[in-house]
Scaffold this motif. Structure first.
Motif, PDB file in Angstrom:
ATOM      1  N   ARG A  31      20.175  42.526  16.124  1.00  0.00           N
ATOM      2  CA  ARG A  31      20.007  42.273  17.607  1.00  0.00           C
ATOM      3  C   ARG A  31      20.993  43.131  18.398  1.00  0.00           C
ATOM      4  N   PHE A  32      22.267  43.263  17.786  1.00  0.00           N
ATOM      5  CA  PHE A  32      23.136  44.160  18.220  1.00  0.00           C
ATOM      6  C   PHE A  32      23.574  45.228  17.681  1.00  0.00           C
ATOM      7  N   THR A  33      23.743  46.344  18.188  1.00  0.00           N
ATOM      8  CA  THR A  33      24.381  47.617  17.765  1.00  0.00           C
ATOM      9  C   THR A  33      25.561  48.173  18.544  1.00  0.00           C
ATOM     10  N   VAL A  34      26.689  48.490  17.412  1.00  0.00           N
ATOM     11  CA  VAL A  34      27.810  49.144  17.812  1.00  0.00           C
ATOM     12  C   VAL A  34      27.539  50.589  17.624  1.00  0.00           C
ATOM     13  N   SER A  35      28.369  51.348  18.628  1.00  0.00           N
ATOM     14  CA  SER A  35      28.228  52.754  18.360  1.00  0.00           C
ATOM     15  C   SER A  35      29.378  53.544  19.129  1.00  0.00           C
TER      16      SER A  35
END
Length: 123
Positions: free
Chosen positions: A67-71
């Motif tokens: 559900r979450f994406t870190v970039s």
């Protein structure tokens, strides 16, 4: 010294999306692993996600995987947390953090903290 400023929090309905941003000061930003934590009322601070200093490695708490994406964008000294399919249990103050590695962040060994941004998910 690194200063971190979060933005992008707000109120959203369940199932919606938000993107948090963390702007960093200091030319050493690219040398740090960056992460996100959250603190919900009545609970302890929780590790959410982290990304390594070159962006090659990421880590997530199980409850946000998929559900979450870190970039990160090192040219802009900014880290992002894209949050999709939000749930009421995601409601918390979200904090940006910097440390020497993803492992350090997941072990709660943080060198720098941001001031936090509120995310509220209504049912």
């Amino acid at each position: 010294q690194v200063q971190l400023v979060e933005s992008g929090g707000g109120l959203v309905q369940a199932g919606g999306s938000l993107r948090l941003s963390c702007a960093a000061s200091g030319s050493t930003f690219s040398r740090y692993a960056m992460g996100w934590f959250r603190h919900a009322p009545g609970k302890g601070r929780e590790f959410v996600a982290a990304i390594s200093w070159m962006g090659r490695h990421t880590a997530y708490v199980d409850s946000v995987k998929g559900r979450f994406t870190v970039s990160r964008d090192d040219a802009k000294y900014t880290t992002y947390l894209q949050m999709n399919t939000l749930k009421p249990e995601d409601t918390a103050v979200y904090y940006c953090a910097a440390s020497v590695s993803v492992r350090s962040l997941s072990d709660y060994k943080v060198d720098y903290w941001g001031q936090g941004t509120q995310v509220t998910v209504s049912s």
